[in-house]
Structure formats: structure tokens, C-alpha cells
Design a protein around this motif. Structure first.
Motif, PDB file in Angstrom:
ATOM      1  N   PRO A  98      24.891   6.966 -28.787  1.00  0.00           N
ATOM      2  CA  PRO A  98      25.157   8.234 -29.453  1.00  0.00           C
ATOM      3  C   PRO A  98      26.649   8.502 -29.258  1.00  0.00           C
ATOM      4  O   PRO A  98      27.373   8.256 -28.374  1.00  0.00           O
ATOM      5  N   LEU A  99      27.337   9.766 -29.996  1.00  0.00           N
ATOM      6  CA  LEU A  99      28.433   9.903 -30.240  1.00  0.00           C
ATOM      7  C   LEU A  99      28.616  10.783 -28.851  1.00  0.00           C
ATOM      8  O   LEU A  99      29.989  10.602 -28.576  1.00  0.00           O
ATOM      9  N   ALA A 116      18.574  12.717 -46.406  1.00  0.00           N
ATOM     10  CA  ALA A 116      17.360  13.228 -46.462  1.00  0.00           C
ATOM     11  C   ALA A 116      16.507  12.142 -47.409  1.00  0.00           C
ATOM     12  O   ALA A 116      16.995  11.294 -47.992  1.00  0.00           O
ATOM     13  N   LYS A 138      12.323  15.036 -44.932  1.00  0.00           N
ATOM     14  CA  LYS A 138      13.252  14.436 -43.647  1.00  0.00           C
ATOM     15  C   LYS A 138      14.631  14.544 -43.794  1.00  0.00           C
ATOM     16  O   LYS A 138      14.672  14.574 -44.945  1.00  0.00           O
ATOM     17  N   PHE A 139      14.567  15.136 -42.303  1.00  0.00           N
ATOM     18  CA  PHE A 139      16.783  15.108 -42.541  1.00  0.00           C
ATOM     19  C   PHE A 139      17.107  14.335 -40.879  1.00  0.00           C
ATOM     20  O   PHE A 139      16.584  14.573 -40.195  1.00  0.00           O
ATOM     21  N   TYR A 140      18.178  12.832 -41.587  1.00  0.00           N
ATOM     22  CA  TYR A 140      18.554  12.896 -39.835  1.00  0.00           C
ATOM     23  C   TYR A 140      20.027  13.116 -40.555  1.00  0.00           C
ATOM     24  O   TYR A 140      20.490  12.759 -41.072  1.00  0.00           O
ATOM     25  N   ASN A 141      20.298  13.650 -39.247  1.00  0.00           N
ATOM     26  CA  ASN A 141      21.933  13.804 -38.903  1.00  0.00           C
ATOM     27  C   ASN A 141      21.915  13.195 -37.496  1.00  0.00           C
ATOM     28  O   ASN A 141      22.051  13.345 -36.565  1.00  0.00           O
ATOM     29  N   GLU A 142      22.883  12.263 -37.604  1.00  0.00           N
ATOM     30  CA  GLU A 142      22.803  11.063 -36.035  1.00  0.00           C
ATOM     31  C   GLU A 142      24.782  10.253 -36.757  1.00  0.00           C
ATOM     32  O   GLU A 142      25.301  10.092 -37.796  1.00  0.00           O
ATOM     33  N   SER A 143      25.298  10.537 -35.339  1.00  0.00           N
ATOM     34  CA  SER A 143      26.714   9.610 -35.498  1.00  0.00           C
ATOM     35  C   SER A 143      26.042   8.876 -34.166  1.00  0.00           C
ATOM     36  O   SER A 143      26.341   9.683 -32.791  1.00  0.00           O
ATOM     37  N   VAL A 144      26.606   7.811 -33.880  1.00  0.00           N
ATOM     38  CA  VAL A 144      26.729   6.423 -32.790  1.00  0.00           C
ATOM     39  C   VAL A 144      27.746   5.633 -33.037  1.00  0.00           C
ATOM     40  O   VAL A 144      29.164   5.196 -34.285  1.00  0.00           O
TER      41      VAL A 144
END
Lengths: 476, 443
Positions: free
Chosen positions: B68-69, B32, B45-51
Motif C-alpha cells: 500500500p502507498l 465504483a 460499492k466503492f474502492y479507493n486504493e493507492s498501491v
């Protein structure tokens, strides 16, 4: 992805957002890293996701996710909405978007030769050949190249921008970029380095056109000669001719950045800083009447190319300085709304997970009417600075420093011996006011412009013709 | 398949397809960010990532990918492609097999300290910082709050299968008292307990007030008192270019300097990600090797470069637990404290310049260390051991190695620094550098 992108806009609106924007972006990149002539690794990168941007009671929220499901997009939209709503607690002026005309369009740059049609082995072979040319050329001059790193990036970007007020822009853009740091060494003369970039929009045909073996041979020859022959650093008052590489950087740093409307409004104050320009600086004289600086995203094949920005606004040429006078700022829809004008299409984001902000594209000085010979022939005693290595500028974009790499003395209109590291440390207005002649040539260089938080290194071109400055004090 | 099983599954798959070595990292991040300017929030802002990062070798042939996942769930395709690429990639200089585990990791370093990403709580931090700066006399503030939670699941062909969770908080506050008078400070932490947005705001506000009515500074060589933001920028450069990879590609002024006296004897620089609760905590590197406390500079002598297993083999040493699979890097830099307080070292300077912040550091030559950087925010003349007046428009144009040797004093007081200009968290004192070269615009 159209269904999911549209879903995100609709869902965010259903939460109560007065404005919603969704951007799907996929970047698929291949990087070949060559360290001292030997491949270090090949790196493939896929960045794919959707961002949602909302206005809630005048507060701006942004969220991104690479969970490309309706559940993932609901979660992102909820988060953007909640964060925006929470931030209204410390909001004084409501943010709004201007009423720009928005595109409904598909834009595709088609490569003549697709990057995927050239195998990794051939690409690596080309880089190795370029490295060999540099080393061989240096050796002919009894110079060593103790280190050289080369990175070749090729990538394809797909974007789909949709907004609640009707924008629909679907684009496909292939790009390539090359980054090099070469070190040249001579046991008695020391060490010098050259960092240079190439980049553009297009396919493998562009990389072929760069003719890397020839370029590396030339760069190596120049570095060798600087090491062997360049004399002491010049100083004192003199006339100066700047080459396109330096002029382009000056345009970017001291005309493009200060004219970004978000800086003028203080939005970047804690990071890249503010600007010496103010909201009412349109009409302010900052240079001689020969100075015309523009920024144009629509240049064919350029590294900063785009036809529609991340908010769906059609791109156009922006005249930042017209005949030495501040003429126009760079705007997105948010800043345009504050200035009560229409956006000039300067909203860019480097990836799906980055907020679109005000950016340059291809910033350059428009050519004048002097031939290169005419520029030089009227200089009795001067310095020609063709390329640079070190540079920086203060966070108000007013005090800047450029340290020349390839540079020469000029005597009676003729190019004489090489000189080492001339330092041009001047103010923005001081530099532009000293321009008394502008060449009719025009060249561009590629760069990544850094701005934003998180940092967004965005592809740009910088460029211009040769220019002549009178009575400049070198030093620093 | 459960998310935490994916890395090991991909390792096994790649080995079956012909890879000799494989490292797979699943990186889950929630981040965040609240940005503010003119005393109000500009965007949240909010970033939600799975890589997934996959790195594999077929002996000397190396290839890597980040996907990306969602794409990695189709792992077979990604692995097949990478194997194909590796096979046709020309060989690297040498083959260093990935380090062989299993390893033991310090359990204290593996767990998240419980950072909250709750919107109202984060807005509260921002409000505290703004109000503190305004209470000190600032007219306007700008800055960024970052709150991050991440989970790293690593599996390698060297019998590594480990999970690390970590969280961090960071606030950067710039306070203005006029168009050309400002102050800047930060607070960073790996836990909520040591995060102090009010103090960051207060310090920025105090500097901004002191910086009012600046006069144009005069160029020349001066004894300089460098505040933690400035010294962190310089010292983190030393940490970054101690990467053996950067040394090998000519992007380091530390080449051929191992065991040389490169700095004043008072300087001790350490990379230590093994401090639980600190911002840059890490239990293992990207090869699964347990991280450790690495002394980079001891009493001014360069003791080591930072390595992964490949650069270590090339240099004939052991890995230092700093992988980066291509380029090793520092995690959490620490400058050992000196003996005197800020007030004591200030009192010892007859004539000098106090620089509180800088940005835009660029090299003329990475190998010689010639560079310049621009002071920003409060900058002050020092006369007879006290701040005498506010100045502006100077540039530091000098050489990294000369600066390191010219360090005269290091303070006992230290602050953790990381912000837009300083990438690596660095525990930094004030430092006094003699004969620092300042230049300014000539026209």
C-alpha cells in the motif's frame, strides 16, 4: 487497528446507517514462481486496508480504502453511505441482517514453523528438487517434461471484524498453497497435462509434510504411464468408480454452489448464475440415500478454515444433502434474514477490499462403510476415474462435465489397463442418484473457488471418499 | 514528498542499494460498482486504493513487491527487504536490462476522458439498463455497472518517468423472461459518449424474449453462429495465450505456431491500446515502453507472440510493449471486420445453431487447445437462414485450433465486449464456425 476499525463503525452509524460493519484485513504473501525449474521471480505482496459496509434505509453500501487514517475512513464511510442512499431509488425490498449470535473472540492459528524462518533460497531449492524428480522420472520412461510451472504461495492473514450490533472477531491465519501445471510429451504418443493444487492452514511444517519431491515423482510417473499406455476413450453404459479428487469437485460444483442462498435469491444471476434449487427446495430428493454432502469450515488445517465468518457469526458444519435430500443452504446474515432463519456462518471475503458474500469452505461427501476393495469387487465391467483435467457446469448447476485424466478399466473387480480421458457428462440429480456405494476413505484437495464481482478466488478444500455409480453413460 | 515523486525516489534508492534495474509503478484507483438483481440494486460499492509495485533486478536475480502507498512511504525498508530477497533468490534464466528511455508517448493516450463517479449518475445508468430490458419484455434483470478512474505513475531505471490517467465505464445486463430463458449483453467504453446502458439492456431483453420456451437441444456437429459475447470469449483466449510467458510454461496452444496458418484467412487479430477513448487504452507498458498496434494474426497466420523485454530476449525479438513484468498480456484486442452484416451471414446458414453467450471455459489440454465451454442465455436453432426455435442444455466441446480454422465468416458489425467471463476488452464481430461440436448430459 482496533481504534480505526471501531472508529469506522461508529462514524458510519453517526451518518445514519442502521447497520455498520468494518473489517480490517492484512494479507502478507510471498510467492515463488518456478518456470521450467528456474526461478522466475520472488514476489512479496502486502494488502492492508479497511472496508466499511452499511445499511441505509434498507440499501447496502460497501466501501474500502487502504488510506488507514481517520480521514481515509471518513471518506470511505461517506462514500458507502451516499452510494447506499442513492441506490434506494431502485430498491423494492429492504435488506436487513438476521439476529444471529455474534462472537466476541480472538482466534489464532499458530504455525509450528513460521514461514519467515525458512529463507527464500531453501524454499526455491525444494521446488527445484521437486521439478528435478518429475523430469528424471519422466526421462526414465523416455518421456519429456517440456514445460512445468510451479508457484508456491505462503501468506499470513490478520482480520478484525466489528459490527454495530456487537461482533468483535480478531483472527490470525497462516496459509500455504502450491499450484502446478506439468506437461508430458512423447514424440509418438503426444502431449498431456496435469494441473494440481495443494493447500492448507498452518506453517512450513505443512509444506514439508507434502513431500513435494516424492509427489512430483509420482505425478510424473503417472503422467508418463498415461501417455505410454492409456487406450482409447471409453464410452457407453458402464459402472463407474470415482476417486476422491473427482468426488470432491462434484460436491463443490453440484452441491455446494447450488445451495448458496444468494444464488437462490438471484443475487449472482448475471455472473456465476442462479441454481436449479429454489427457496422451497429443502426436502427435495436429489440423490440416493447414501449421499451426505457437508461443508465444514472448522476442519483443522484445512485450506478453507475459519472459526468465525466475516459478519462475526460462529462457523459450524453445514449438512447440505442428508441421505440424498436437500437439507440446508449456505447463508450469510442477509440471506438468513430473508429466509427468516439464523446465518450458518458462510460469509467470506478474500481481501479487505472485497464484499463478504456467501461462500463454501471445505465441501465433501461424508464417508460410507465400503472398503476400496469392496467397492471394486462388485464391478464386472467398469471405469475408474481417479483424477480430472477439464470440467465445467452450467450456471444453474445442473449439467456438468468431468474429463478424467488418470483412469482405468475395471474387469471382474480388478483394475486393468489405463484408459484415456473418459467423459462424464451428466446432470446433478442423475449423478447423485446413481451412487450405490460410498467408501470409508476420505481425502481432500485444495482449490480456489471463484465467485463474486469483482471476482473473489477463495481458498477451499473439496473432498470425499471413493464412490461407485451404477449404469452411467460415458461419452460427450 | 509529493505522491508523483515517490516512484522516482524509490528507483534512485534501489539503484543506490545495488539493484541493476528497477521499475516502480504507483497505481491510484477509484472504482465504483453497482450490482443489481431482481430489478433492484443489491449493493453499491466503492474502492479507493493507492498501491506501489516495485520490481527490481540484480542482473539475473529478480524480486517484486506490491505494498500500500502508506507502507511505501517507508520506502527504505521495502527496498532493503527486496534487495535482500533478490540477492538470495536463485538466478533466472537470463538477464534482460529494462528498456532504456526516455520515450515519447502519444499525449492523446495519457489523459482521462472525464468519467463521472457521481452516485446519482451511476444509479441513472443502472435504471436506464433495467428499464430498457423490461420495456423489451424481460421479467427480471441482473447485472453490474462499473465506473473506474485510475492514475498510473511509472518510473524506471531506464529513464522513464511518466503518468497516465484513464477512465472506463462498463455495464453487463442479464435479462430473464423465465427461469430458463434469458439474454445477456454489455456496453463498455473509455468515455461517457460511447457508453450505452440502454442498448445493453434492450439487446439482453430482446434475446430473453426470443429465448422463451426452450427445448432440449440435440448434440452433434453444427454450423454455429457465435454472437459477440461468445466469439469474444474464444478470441480473447487467443490473445491471452499469445503471451510469450504462457507459451513458455505450456499454457498456450500457440506454441511453435509462429508463421503458421492457424486460422481461416478471414481472421485478423490485433492488440491495439493506442485508440484514444477505447476501454483498454494504454500509452506505455509496465517497463515504460510505448504501446503499439501489434498484429497477432494476419489473414489466419500467427505473426507474433506478445512480449516484455525478458521474453523478447529469450525469443530473440524486440519487446512488443505488452509488459507485465513477469508475464506479458494483451491490452485491447480487435478483430478486423468482415464484409457482411449479421442478417446476411444468418441468411446464408441452412441448418445451424446461434449461440449468444457462454461461460466456464476450461481446458483439457492448454497445448493442444482441447476445451469445453457452456452456452448460456439465448441459444437458437437456425433453419433456412432464420432463427427457428429456442434450445438449451448443450455444451461446446471442441478444440481452439480447429475452431479457428473452421471459421467461415466474420461479420462487419462489431461490438466491444468485456464482462465477468471476458477479461480483456475485445472488439468482436459475429462469427460463423462450421462443424462445431456440441455435447450434452447423458443422464
Amino acid at each position: 487497528m482496533e481504534e480505526l476499525t471501531e472508529f469506522a463503525v461508529n462514524y458510519a452509524e453517526s451518518l445514519g446507517a442502521e447497520y455498520a460493519e468494518s473489517r480490517f484485513q492484512c494479507d502478507i504473501q510471498e510467492s515463488i514462481i518456478l518456470k521450467n525449474g528456474i526461478p522466475e521471480a520472488v514476489v512479496l505482496e502486502e494488502s492492508r486496508g479497511i472496508s466499511v459496509r452499511v445499511l441505509v434505509n434498507g440499501a447496502l453500501g460497501f466501501a474500502s480504502t487502504n488510506d488507514l487514517t481517520k480521514r481515509g475512513l471518513k471518506a470511505a464511510s461517506n462514500r458507502a453511505y451516499k452510494m447506499a442512499r442513492a441506490s434506494t431509488k431502485i430498491l423494492r425490498k429492504r435488506i436487513s441482517m438476521d439476529d444471529s449470535d455474534l462472537g466476541s473472540v480472538k482466534v489464532e492459528v499458530k504455525p509450528h514453523v513460521d514461514f519467515d524462518s525458512i529463507d527464500v533460497e531453501s524454499k526455491a531449492k525444494l521446488l527445484k528438487e521437486a521439478y528435478k524428480q518429475a523430469v528424471d522420472e519422466a526421462a526414465d520412461n523416455k518421456i519429456k517434461i517440456p514445460s512445468c510451472s510451479i508457484t508456491l504461495d505462503t501468506w499470513k492473514t490478520e482480520k478484525l471484524v466489528m459490527t454495530s450490533d456487537g461482533a468483535y472477531v480478531h483472527s490470525f491465519t497462516p496459509r500455504a498453497a502450491l499450484f502446478t501445471l506439468i506437461t508430458a510429451f512423447h514424440s509418438q504418443k503426444g502431449i498431456i497435462q496435469r494441473f494440481f493444487n495443494l493447500g492448507g492452514t498452518g506453517g512450513w511444517e505443512m509444506v514439508k509434510k507434502w513431500d513435494l519431491p516424492k509427489l512430483f515423482k509420482e505425478e510424473s510417473k503417472t503422467l508418463s504411464e498415461i501417455l505410454l499406455f492409456a487406450r482409447e476413450k471409453p464410452s457407453g453404459k458402464t459402472d463407474v468408480i470415482l476417486g476422491p479428487e473427482v468426488v470432491g469437485l462434484v460436491c463443490h460444483e453440484s452441491s455446494g454452489h447450488p445451495g448458496e442462498a444468494d444464488r437462490i435469491l438471484g443475487r449472482e444471476a448475471a455472473q456465476a448464475g442462479e441454481t436449479y434449487l429454489k427457496s422451497d427446495s429443502i426436502g427435495l430428493r436429489v440423490g440416493s440415500s447414501l449421499v451426505n454432502v457437508v461443508d465444514d469450515p472448522t476442519l483443522d488445517g484445512s485450506f478453507g478454515f475459519y472459526m468465525y465468518d466475516e459478519e462475526g457469526v460462529k462457523a459450524r458444519k453445514r449438512v447440505l444433502i442428508k441421505e440424498g435430500v436437500i437439507n440446508e443452504f449456505l447463508h450469510n446474515r442477509e440471506t438468513a434474514s430473508v429466509f427468516k432463519i439464523k446465518s450458518n456462518g458462510s460469509s467470506r471475503a478474500v481481501a479487505f477490499n472485497r464484499e463478504p458474500i456467501v461462500r463454501m469452505a471445505n465441501t465433501y461427501l461424508e464417508p460410507g462403510d465400503y472398503s476400496k476393495e469392496e467397492l471394486f469387487e462388485d464391478v464386472k465391467d467398469g471405469i475408474y476415474i481417479k483424477s480430472f483435467m477439464e470440467w465445467n457446469i452450467d450456471d444453474r448447476r445442473f449439467n456438468q462435465r468431468y474429463v478424467g485424466l488418470e483412469a482405468y478399466k475395471i474387469e471382474n473387480g480388478e483394475l486393468k489397463e489405463r484408459v484415456r480421458n473418459p467423459v462424464l457428462e451428466v446432470t446433478t440429480i442423475g449423478l447423485w442418484s446413481a451412487v450405490d456405494a460410498v467408501g470409508k476413505d476420505l481425502e481432500f484437495q485444495a482449490a480456489y473457488c471463484g465467485k463474486g464481482d469483482p471476482m473473489q478466488g477463495i481458498p477451499v478444500w473439496t473432498g470425499g471418499p471413493h464412490i461407485r455409480l451404477r449404469d452411467v453413460t460415458l461419452g460427450g | 514528498m509529493r505522491k508523483d515523486e515517490i516512484p522516482l525516489y524509490i528507483v534512485d534508492l534501489a539503484l543506490k542499494k545495488g539493484a541493476t534495474d528497477v521499475a516502480v509503478k504507483l497505481h491510484d484507483e477509484q472504482h465504483a460498482m453497482i450490482r443489481f438483481s431482481n430489478n433492484e440494486v443489491t449493493v453499491s460499492k466503492f474502492y479507493n486504493e493507492s498501491v506501489i509495485n516495485i520490481f527490481l533486478m540484480i542482473e539475473k536475480h529478480r524480486a517484486a513487491t506490491t505494498v500500500p502507498l502508506s507502507s511505501a512511504r517507508n520506502a527504505e525498508k521495502a527496498v532493503n527487504n527486496l534487495i535482500k530477497i533478490a540477492k538470495i533468490t536463485p538466478p533466472s534464466e537470463l538477464y534482460a536490462p529494462l528498456p532504456e528511455g526516455p520515450f515519447n508517448y502519444d499525449p492523446k493516450l495519457l489523459k482521462d476522458s472525464g468519467i463521472s463517479l457521481h452516485s446519482e449518475r451511476l444509479i441513472g445508468h443502472v435504471e436506464e439498463a433495467i428499464n430498457s430490458a423490461l420495456e423489451e419484455g424481460a421479467k427480471k434483470t441482473a447485472g453490474t455497472l462499473d465506473a473506474t478512474k485510475e492514475k498510473i505513475i511509472l518510473a524506471t531505471s531506464g529513464n522513464v518517468h511518466a503518468t497516465q490517467e484513464r477512465g472506463s465505464l462498463e455495464i453487463s445486463v442479464r435479462a430473464f423472461t423465465s427461469e430458463v430463458s434469458s439474454g445477456h449483453f454489455v456496453s463498455i467504453s473509455g468515455d461517457e459518449e460511447n457508453f450505452d446502458p440502454s442498448e445493453a439492456g434492450r439487446t439482453a431483453g430482446k434475446i430473453a424474449v426470443a429465448a422463451l420456451n426452450p427445448q432440449s437441444g440435440k448434440p452433434g456437429k453444427f454450423t454455429a453462429l457465435l454472437g459477440p459475447l461468445v466469439f469474444a470469449d474464444l478470441i480473447s483466449q487467443v490473445g491471452i495465450v499469445s503471451s510469450a510467458f504462457l507459451v513458455d510454461i505450456g499454457q498456450s496452444f500457440l506454441i511453435d505456431k509462429i508463421d503458421s496458418q492457424i486460422a481461416c484467412e478471414k481472421l485478423n487479430l490485433i492488440d491495439d491500446p493506442t485508440i484514444a477513448g477505447s476501454y483498454g487504452v494504454r500509452a506505455f507498458d509496465d517497463e515504460g515502453v510505448p504501446t503499439r498496434r501489434n498484429v497477432i494474426i494476419e489473414r489466419g497466420v500467427l505473426k507474433r507472440y506478445l512480449h516484455n523485454s525478458t521474453t523478447a530476449k529469450k525469443h530473440g525479438v524486440e519487446t512488443t510493449g505488452n509488459a507485465g513484468l513477469i508475464s506479458p498480456h494483451p491490452w485491447n484486442l480487435i478483430v478486423e471486420p468482415g464484409e457482411k452484416s449479421f442478417e446476411e451471414i444468418l441468411a446464408e446458414i441452412d441448418r445451424g445453431i446461434y449461440v449468444t453467450n457462454d461461460w466456464y471455459l476450461r481446458y483439457q489440454n492448454y497445448m493442444t487447445g482441447d476445451f469445453s465451454t457452456i452456452p448460456r442465455d439465448g441459444m437458437f436453432l437456425i433453419r433456412n437462414g432464420a432463427l427457428s426455435s429456442s434450445i438449451r442444455e448443450l455444451r461446446i466441446s471442441d478444440n481452439m485450433l480447429r475452431i479457428l480454422k473452421n471459421i467461415q465468416e466474420i461479420s462487419r458489425t462489431r461490438t466491444w465486449i468485456k464482462w465477468w467471463e471476458v477479461d480483456v476488452p475485445t472488439l468482436t464481430p459475429y462469427a460463423v464456425v462450421r462443424d462445431l461440436n456440441f455435447t450434452k448430459s447423458t443422464m
